[in-house]
Scaffold this active site. Structure first.
Site: not given
Length: 127
Positions: A8, A10-12, A15
């Site tokens: 995802n 948007a997920c730190s 990433r």
């Protein structure tokens, strides 16, 4: 070796796992499961891979794959649901899938390994 990242963007944590992989020269197959949701069958197979890798430490589907703090989890009344209902919910509501999940297929007859990589550094244990 094939590495698949259920991601995802948007997920730190997601990433972070991707950054750790790319820093080691690994270009994973990226599955953006929110854009391309997994089927119930694919989710069941992913759960089986996670359980096989974790062995006795596998916490079960709920704690091993689900985002229990998502509003949809509460709204769907999943707190007492069994695995079949949890898989149905994951297939219908991909936002419930915890991330990042990384699957490593080392090749050469070595067993496939998978883990929920929270924190992202857990990906290093799979390599």
């Amino acid at each position: 070796m094939t590495v698949t990242l259920y991601h995802n963007p948007a997920c730190s944590n997601s990433r972070g796992a991707l950054a750790l992989l790319t820093a080691r020269g690994i270009a994973p197959v990226i599955v953006d499961y929110l854009e391309t949701p997994l089927s119930r069958e694919a989710l069941a197979e992913l759960a089986n891979r996670l359980a096989a890798t974790a062995g006795a430490a596998w916490p079960g589907l709920r704690d091993g794959m689900m985002r229990t703090k998502e509003a949809a989890y509460t709204e769907l009344g999943l707190a007492a649901a069994g695995d079949a209902a949890l898989l149905d919910a994951l297939a219908a509501h991909p936002v419930l899938l915890n991330r990042p999940i990384v699957v490593v297929e080392p090749g050469g007859g070595a067993p496939m390994r998978a883990a929920l990589c929270r924190p992202p550094e857990r990906v290093l244990d799979l390599l």
